[in-house]
Scaffold this motif. Structure first.
Motif, short mmCIF file in Angstrom:
data_model
loop_
_atom_site.label_atom_id
_atom_site.label_comp_id
_atom_site.label_asym_id
_atom_site.label_seq_id
_atom_site.Cartn_x
_atom_site.Cartn_y
_atom_site.Cartn_z
N ALA A 1 0.64 -1.18 0.07
CA ALA A 1 -0.03 0.00 0.03
C ALA A 1 0.67 1.31 0.08
O ALA A 1 1.87 1.11 0.27
CB ALA A 1 -0.73 0.08 1.35
N PHE B 1 0.66 6.77 2.64
CA PHE B 1 -0.05 7.52 3.64
C PHE B 1 -1.58 7.09 3.32
O PHE B 1 -2.55 7.72 3.85
CB PHE B 1 -0.15 8.83 3.64
CG PHE B 1 1.03 9.61 4.19
CD1 PHE B 1 1.54 9.40 5.48
CD2 PHE B 1 2.01 10.29 3.21
CE1 PHE B 1 2.68 9.89 6.08
CE2 PHE B 1 3.37 10.50 3.88
CZ PHE B 1 3.56 10.53 5.15
N SER B 2 -2.06 6.00 2.30
CA SER B 2 -3.07 5.67 1.95
C SER B 2 -3.22 3.91 2.17
O SER B 2 -2.30 3.41 1.74
CB SER B 2 -3.79 6.33 1.03
OG SER B 2 -3.32 5.64 -0.22
N GLY B 3 -4.52 3.36 1.87
CA GLY B 3 -4.57 2.00 1.63
C GLY B 3 -4.56 1.77 0.25
O GLY B 3 -4.92 0.54 -0.12
N ALA B 4 -4.16 2.57 -0.82
CA ALA B 4 -4.39 2.21 -2.22
C ALA B 4 -3.17 1.64 -2.58
O ALA B 4 -1.98 1.40 -2.01
CB ALA B 4 -4.62 3.56 -2.97
N SER C 1 -7.02 6.45 -3.88
CA SER C 1 -7.82 6.71 -2.92
C SER C 1 -8.32 7.92 -2.77
O SER C 1 -7.59 8.77 -3.52
CB SER C 1 -7.21 6.15 -1.49
OG SER C 1 -6.31 7.15 -0.80
N VAL D 1 -2.33 8.46 6.77
CA VAL D 1 -2.08 7.97 7.88
C VAL D 1 -1.01 6.84 7.55
O VAL D 1 -0.92 6.22 6.71
CB VAL D 1 -3.35 6.78 8.39
CG1 VAL D 1 -2.88 5.98 9.50
CG2 VAL D 1 -4.44 7.49 8.71
#
Lengths: 494, 95
Positions: free
Chosen positions: A40, A43-46, A59, A71
């Motif tokens: 990922a 700073f993102s879950g993409a 994202s 995050v």
């Protein structure tokens, strides 16, 4: 950054570049951008996967939609620390993320989250080998930052197309000190860095995909003088181009100075097709990034215990492996270097060498296997001959089942047809003849048929090679060379 | 700190904000006033004091390295003034 005024590292005369007014020294510092190996984004879950359809791995955070908050991905932090440890560098237990502000369509936030005054990794050192000479290259720092999206300019005459799939992917920017003094050293440095990153598994080092790219800072001066004004050549994406870019940029600067001009500090682009660097002045104006700590992110804090835990789990790195190969297998430094450059190659070699003679294994892996792989442009992972198969071939030589010469034929058969080497030798009658009786019979025939050569060899024992050749020919290359020599000496009385 | 006309124009340019001459004149005074007001903080002695990064003792929250977002190209490009095949389409940026 080449502003520290470092003057250490004297150039060897061979590294100097001749000019109309005498010899010049080129001073090089590098900023390497290495994409962090992670699933990922920073700073993102993409997903970070390469080659998705436009804006698929994006994202709302990556697209900078209002209200979205970053995050941090803990694995990206771990990868940066591992890399720092691999570069023998100081790990900063507290580091800070800053906003680097500039406008560009592929940067939807209007700023890149980066690290400025307090990076995650501080000073370190990388050892490189240039033509057998070891030298240390200082690392200034390593910091984490976000990649930008991709702008495509050639889809439409009036519009630019923007894909944010890369936007937010974690990058490590690794900044060297201006310690490099030739294009060769610059290339050796990036090769070594790439090798270390690949061993660590923190970056795949794929330069074709842009996962590892270098900004090259070049300046020239007369030896012993203060640093000259530097130019930064952006985004050079192959080791070969790095060498070429340094060469042409140094020459360009020398020509300007010798004609009475002066160098403007600027960003340039290397055009590999034309073999020249070009000014990118258009971007120059925006070089006021107004860094400030990102208020969306607290400082990144780690414990020493966390760093120690990562350190314990590090794999053996190229330098350690090279030293061990020399000691354990009795290899030359050069052979060991060739074998350790890629982790997969080193592992292949060790599988072949296990329980066998290390030097023989190294010779076969480097000369026969790598030679053949190179010729066909194949990677070791796609090798038609496995480590087990090559090992089996070496066993057949070691126990005198086949001669070294037949082994080369056997290698060819295994390469193109596959199969178990011992089986092939059995089925195709490739076993060498060690039976002295059979060899004697052949030798007798040859001696009887060639009285003239027998006369000659009595006068000049050096012509023995001819007899060995005849025996080999008659035996289809299967006679054991040592046994042939013994029998010949005995029969010819020399 | 006093801000002059040139600085006002530079800041506006960096922020991509178009301002007229009249506005620039007005902003000169406004920005100077804001800076002067903030400068009062300089009166506090902060020698040996760590910069304050949080008012409550919390740590930076971290996420696992798991793909759990994205694959929403329709949503991502929905507000774009122009888009094509899920690309954002913007006026030509000349390199």
């Amino acid at each position: 950054m080449q502003t520290s005024g470092s003057t250490k590292g004297k150039s060897k005369p061979s590294n100097l570049i001749p000019g109309a007014t005498g010899d010049w020294e080129v001073v090089i510092g590098m900023e390497v951008h290495a994409q962090v190996a992670s699933h990922a984004k920073l700073f993102s879950g993409a997903s970070t996967e390469f080659g998705g359809s436009p804006n698929s791995h994006v994202s709302l955070v990556d697209a900078a939609m209002p209200g979205m908050l970053p995050v941090i991905n803990e694995e990206c932090v771990a990868q940066a620390v591992r890399t720092g440890l691999g570069l023998n560098a100081a790990i900063n237990l507290t580091s800070v993320f800053d906003r680097k502000n500039y406008f560009y369509p592929d940067l939807p936030q209007g700023y890149q989250i980066s690290q400025y005054k307090q990076p995650i990794v501080g000073e370190g050192v990388v050892e490189i080998d240039v033509d057998g000479e070891l030298m240390k290259v200082g690392i200034e720092r390593l910091h984490l930052e976000q990649d930008a999206g991709k702008s495509i300019h050639d889809q439409h005459p009036d519009y630019t197309y923007v894909d944010l799939n890369r936007s937010g992917v974690a990058l490590m920017e690794i900044v060297s000190k201006p310690d490099l003094r030739s294009s060769k050293q610059a290339q050796a440095y990036v090769s070594k860095l790439r090798s270390i990153l690949r061993y660590l598994g923190t970056c795949d080092g794929d330069m074709e995909k842009g996962n590892l790219r270098a900004d090259v800072n070049v300046s020239v001066r007369k030896p012993g003088e203060p640093l000259g004004t530097r130019c930064e050549i952006k985004n050079v994406n192959s080791i070969r181009f790095i060498g070429q870019a340094v060469e042409v940029e140094a020459r360009r600067q020398i020509d300007i100075i010798e004609e009475g001009g002066k160098i403007d500090q600027e960003t340039r682009l290397f055009d590999s097709a034309k073999g020249e660097t070009r000014s990118m002045r258009s971007k120059e104006e925006a070089h006021d990034y107004r860094y400030f700590p990102d208020p969306d992110l607290l400082p990144l804090e780690m414990t020493q215990g966390y760093v120690d835990g990562l350190k314990k789990a590090l794999p053996e790195l190229p330098d350690e492996k090279r030293t061990r190969f020399v000691k354990q297998y009795g290899l030359s430094a050069y052979d060991a270097d060739v074998l350790v450059a890629e982790r997969e190659n080193a592992e292949f070699f060790e599988t072949v060498a296990k329980g066998r003679d290390g030097k023989t294994a190294a010779n076969w892996v480097i000369n026969d296997l790598f030679g053949r792989l190179n010729k066909e442009g194949k990677e070791i992972a796609a090798s038609p001959v496995s480590a087990a198969q090559l090992g089996a071939i070496l066993d057949l030589i070691a126990n005198n089942t086949i001669s070294g010469k037949i082994a080369k034929d056997l290698f060819e058969i295994v390469w193109s047809e596959g199969g178990d080497p011992a089986d092939i030798v059995d089925k195709r009658g490739m076993k060498q003849v060690t039976d002295t009786g059979a060899i004697e019979k052949v030798v007798d025939e040859i001696i009887a048929a060639n009285p003239k050569q027998v006369e000659q060899i009595k006068a000049n024992p050096k012509t023995m090679g001819w007899f060995v050749g005849q025996v080999m020919k008659l035996s289809g290359g299967k006679a054991n060379p040592a046994a042939v020599n013994d029998v010949l000496r005995r029969k010819l009385g020399i | 700190m006093q801000v002059d006309q040139a600085t006002v124009r530079r800041i506006a340019r960096l922020a991509r904000i178009k301002i007229s001459d009249d506005e620039a004149k007005g902003l000169e005074g406004e920005l100077s006033g804001i800076l002067k007001w903030v400068e009062q903080l300089g009166e506090v002695d902060t020698v040996g004091v760590e910069p304050m990064t949080r008012v409550v003792p919390i740590e930076l929250k971290q996420r696992k390295d798991i793909v759990c977002d994205g694959e929403i190209a329709d949503d991502v490009t929905r507000n774009a003034p122009v888009s094509e095949n899920h690309f954002f389409v913007v006026p030509k940026v000349v390199e």
